[in-house]
Design an enzyme around this catalytic site. Sequence first.
Site, short mmCIF file in Angstrom:
data_model
loop_
_atom_site.label_atom_id
_atom_site.label_comp_id
_atom_site.label_asym_id
_atom_site.label_seq_id
_atom_site.Cartn_x
_atom_site.Cartn_y
_atom_site.Cartn_z
N SER A 225 24.96 71.71 63.79
CA SER A 225 25.93 70.89 64.52
C SER A 225 27.35 71.25 64.12
O SER A 225 27.60 71.64 62.97
CB SER A 225 25.67 69.41 64.22
OG SER A 225 26.73 68.59 64.69
N TYR B 293 24.83 62.40 58.75
CA TYR B 293 24.29 63.31 59.76
C TYR B 293 24.77 64.74 59.50
O TYR B 293 23.98 65.68 59.47
CB TYR B 293 24.70 62.86 61.16
CG TYR B 293 24.40 63.86 62.24
CD1 TYR B 293 23.09 64.11 62.62
CD2 TYR B 293 25.42 64.57 62.87
CE1 TYR B 293 22.80 65.05 63.61
CE2 TYR B 293 25.14 65.49 63.86
CZ TYR B 293 23.82 65.73 64.22
OH TYR B 293 23.54 66.66 65.19
#
Length: 330
Positions: A127, A152
Site C-alpha cells: 500500500s 494498517y
Amino acid sequence: MTTLVTGAAGFIGFHVCQRLLAGGEQVIGLDNLNDYYSVALKRARLAALASNSGFEFVEVDFADNQAFQDMLAARSFDRIVHLGAQAGVRYSIENPHAYVQSNLVGHLNLLEVARRREVGHLVYASSSSVYGGNETLPFRVEDRVDHPLSLYAATKKADELMSETYAHLYRLPQTGLRFFTVYGPWGRPDMAMWLFTKAILAGEPIGIFGEGDMRRDFTYIDDIVTGIVSCLENPPPDDGAEKAGGSKGPHRLYNIGNNRSEELMRMIDILEEACGRKAERRLLPMQPGDVRDTYADIGAIQRDLGFAPTTGIDEGVPRFVDWYRHYHGV
C-alpha cells in the site's frame, strides 16, 4: 495456467479474476466474506464471476492456517495473487487485532504455501500507506518507509519485510505492489468516492477531512489490473542484480498509481458534475492515521514492464458514477 487469487470477492481481486479468466486461465478464488463492508456486494461480485467455467470459489479464511491447508490439499496452482487483507487506515485504529491476524498471520501463511508448493511467482498487495508522513513528492520505492502513521501501514511494511526474507532464504520470486487510491466500478463502500457519490445523490452533506486540503493519486481499476497482470507474467529474476526496492533476491517492489496527484476538491467537482447536483461540503479536520498528500513515482514499473496508466479522473470518475447509478437503480 491456474492462479490462486486471495480476496477474490474484494474490489481489486474481483477485477483481477475477471481479467485472468478473460485470458483463458483457470482461477481459484478465496475470500472469507467478512462483514467489514457489505457482504451482499461481495456476493454480487462473485455472482458475476460464477458464469465462467474456469472459476472456482472457496470461502475460507487464509489466516486460519488449518482451514487454509485443508482447503488447499486437493487443489493445485501455478502462481498466486495475494490481494486479501483487512483494509482501511481508520478502521485499524478501532480494531487492530483484525489487522494482525489477516495482514500478518495471513501473509505468512501465503508465504509458507508459496515456498512449499514452489509456485512460479507470488504477487502481493502492499500500500502507498507505507510512506507514512513522507513529505518528499512523488513517493519513490527508494524512499525510507519506516515511519508508518497507522497500524494498517505498519502491517503492510511488515509484509514487505517478510517477503524479502522469504526471497532471500528460499529464492521465492515475489512482487509487492504499493497501490495508490484505487477507484472504479464495483469499488469499496468505505472509500471516499463511494461515500461522496451516495451522499450527493441522496441530497445529503459530505464530510471532507483535512479541511479539503488534500491530494491523492487516484488510480482507475483497469490500470491497476493491467499492472498486476503484467507483474504476474514477469517474475523477477534471481540474478543477484538489485531490483526495484533494493532487493538483490527475486523480490521487487513497485508503486502502481496514476502518476498524478489530484486535489481532493477537484475530484469532488467532477463527482458533482457526474451526479448532476452540487454537494453540501462540510470541512472536517484531519483524521488520525491519514496523510495529507499521495503521489506515485511509477518510474520503476514503467522501466521494467512498460506500465503506463491511461485513465484520468475526468474519465474515470463519471464511469464510477454511471456504474453506481446502475448498481443501485438510482
